[in-house]
Design a protein around this motif. Structure first.
Motif, PDB file in Angstrom:
ATOM      1  N   TYR A   1     -47.767 -53.127  63.704  1.00 26.32           N
ATOM      2  CA  TYR A   1     -47.603 -52.242  64.672  1.00 26.32           C
ATOM      3  C   TYR A   1     -46.353 -51.545  65.085  1.00 26.32           C
ATOM      4  O   TYR A   1     -46.605 -50.081  65.555  1.00 26.32           O
ATOM      5  CB  TYR A   1     -47.792 -53.165  66.174  1.00 26.32           C
ATOM      6  CG  TYR A   1     -47.546 -52.464  67.286  1.00 26.32           C
ATOM      7  CD1 TYR A   1     -48.838 -51.735  68.026  1.00 26.32           C
ATOM      8  CD2 TYR A   1     -46.448 -52.431  68.271  1.00 26.32           C
ATOM      9  CE1 TYR A   1     -48.797 -51.169  69.275  1.00 26.32           C
ATOM     10  CE2 TYR A   1     -46.459 -51.693  69.201  1.00 26.32           C
ATOM     11  CZ  TYR A   1     -47.420 -50.925  69.893  1.00 26.32           C
ATOM     12  OH  TYR A   1     -47.631 -50.479  71.058  1.00 26.32           O
TER      13      TYR A   1
ATOM     14  N   ASN B   1     -46.745 -48.366  62.379  1.00 27.53           N
ATOM     15  CA  ASN B   1     -47.887 -47.530  62.816  1.00 27.53           C
ATOM     16  C   ASN B   1     -47.478 -46.756  64.114  1.00 27.53           C
ATOM     17  O   ASN B   1     -48.027 -45.770  64.438  1.00 27.53           O
ATOM     18  CB  ASN B   1     -49.105 -48.283  62.986  1.00 27.53           C
ATOM     19  CG  ASN B   1     -49.721 -48.665  61.695  1.00 27.53           C
ATOM     20  OD1 ASN B   1     -49.779 -47.739  60.656  1.00 27.53           O
ATOM     21  ND2 ASN B   1     -49.981 -49.734  61.588  1.00 27.53           N
ATOM     22  N   GLU B   2     -46.479 -47.036  64.986  1.00 21.03           N
ATOM     23  CA  GLU B   2     -46.141 -46.542  66.360  1.00 21.03           C
ATOM     24  C   GLU B   2     -44.965 -45.535  65.734  1.00 21.03           C
ATOM     25  O   GLU B   2     -44.767 -44.494  66.718  1.00 21.03           O
ATOM     26  CB  GLU B   2     -45.652 -47.359  67.014  1.00 21.03           C
ATOM     27  CG  GLU B   2     -46.522 -48.377  67.785  1.00 21.03           C
ATOM     28  CD  GLU B   2     -47.598 -47.087  68.750  1.00 21.03           C
ATOM     29  OE1 GLU B   2     -46.826 -46.825  69.816  1.00 21.03           O
ATOM     30  OE2 GLU B   2     -48.701 -47.324  68.270  1.00 21.03           O
ATOM     31  N   HIS B   3     -44.370 -45.605  64.376  1.00 20.52           N
ATOM     32  CA  HIS B   3     -43.415 -44.583  64.193  1.00 20.52           C
ATOM     33  C   HIS B   3     -43.859 -43.199  64.033  1.00 20.52           C
ATOM     34  O   HIS B   3     -45.119 -43.142  63.746  1.00 20.52           O
ATOM     35  CB  HIS B   3     -42.650 -45.038  62.961  1.00 20.52           C
ATOM     36  CG  HIS B   3     -41.370 -44.321  62.673  1.00 20.52           C
ATOM     37  ND1 HIS B   3     -41.412 -43.067  62.299  1.00 20.52           N
ATOM     38  CD2 HIS B   3     -39.955 -44.639  63.022  1.00 20.52           C
ATOM     39  CE1 HIS B   3     -40.311 -42.604  61.948  1.00 20.52           C
ATOM     40  NE2 HIS B   3     -39.172 -43.671  62.548  1.00 20.52           N
ATOM     41  N   GLN B   4     -43.301 -42.191  64.576  1.00 20.89           N
ATOM     42  CA  GLN B   4     -43.845 -40.952  64.742  1.00 20.89           C
ATOM     43  C   GLN B   4     -43.872 -40.332  63.646  1.00 20.89           C
ATOM     44  O   GLN B   4     -44.715 -39.099  63.336  1.00 20.89           O
ATOM     45  CB  GLN B   4     -42.759 -39.992  65.683  1.00 20.89           C
ATOM     46  CG  GLN B   4     -42.805 -40.234  66.903  1.00 20.89           C
ATOM     47  CD  GLN B   4     -41.814 -39.413  67.954  1.00 20.89           C
ATOM     48  OE1 GLN B   4     -40.701 -39.331  67.507  1.00 20.89           O
ATOM     49  NE2 GLN B   4     -42.534 -38.952  68.688  1.00 20.89           N
TER      50      GLN B   4
END
Length: 238
Positions: A79, A82-85
């Motif tokens: 998570y 996958n949240e990294h820009q």
């Protein structure tokens, strides 16, 4: 009596096996992570580095060895990645020999907005921040902001997919009414595109015009090439 004794022996044996298995499983989980391995699906341009991914993988712990397998939350690690820009998708898993591995796909920019605020437009038509580690060689986009940049996505994406256009087009300018003009690498004439309709037709007309004009040594005689009418190319000479 002998049959009862046989059942008892079998039950004892099963209990011992289960106990040993449980002990081994507990010991296995309590062992620390032996190594962290990061694999990028596209290794040429690193908009996010292996070091950054490593920090997310070990959840800001001081060292890999300080994390045991039982404590590690793979779902949370995935998570966070996958949240990294800069990351489009990440898959994380543990190997049998104690390695923590991640397969990372980065987001892919196709255009770069230049102005009061600068950012990329990625291949999915979404806004992507600039990277401190790598600057993408993509067409520059002038006169855009976060609200209107996606309207030019069909144009920029078509350029990305075409080798001829990628070679010759270096920029796109937004004009009033969401009309566009394009900048060329080697020519100084204005290439007026109009709105974002009939993208394929306009670019096919342009490629045919460019190759014909270059073959006839007339490419330097124009000051404006207009593609907005779709079914024809209208040229203005210098």
């Amino acid at each position: 009596m002998k049959r009862s004794l046989g059942y008892i022996k079998a039950l004892v044996l099963v209990a011992i096996v289960c106990l040993l298995y449980g002990f081994a499983e507990k010991r296995h989980k309590s062992r620390g992570i032996s190594e962290v391995k990061v694999e990028f699906t596209d290794s040429e341009n690193l908009y996010v580095t292996e070091e950054v991914v490593n920090k997310l993988l070990i959840q800001n712990k001081a060292s890999v060895s300080s994390i045991d397998k039982e404590t590690l939350d793979l779902n949370r690690v995935e998570y966070l990645l996958n949240e990294h820009q800069m990351i489009e998708n990440a898959e994380v898993y543990l190997t049998l020999d104690g390695k923590l591995e991640a397969i990372v796909s980065q987001r892919k920019p196709i255009g770069r907005v230049v102005g009061n605020s600068s950012f990329y437009l990625d291949k999915n038509g979404e806004i992507m921040p600039l990277s401190q580690f790598y600057s993408a060689r993509v067409p520059l986009m002038f006169g855009f902001d976060g609200e209107n940049v996606t309207k030019a996505y069909s144009i920029i994406n078509y350029i990305k997919e075409d080798e001829f256009l990628k070679k010759h087009i270096i920029g796109i300018n937004r004009q009033k009414g969401n009309k566009y003009s394009l900048e060329l690498r080697e020519q100084d004439f204005e290439l007026y595109f109009g709105d974002s309709s009939n993208v394929a037709l306009k670019f096919n007309n342009f490629k045919a015009f460019y190759k014909k004009a270059q073959k006839e040594n007339k490419i330097d005689t124009y000051k404006k090439v207009n593609l907005q009418f779709g079914d024809q190319v209208v040229c203005t000479k210098k």
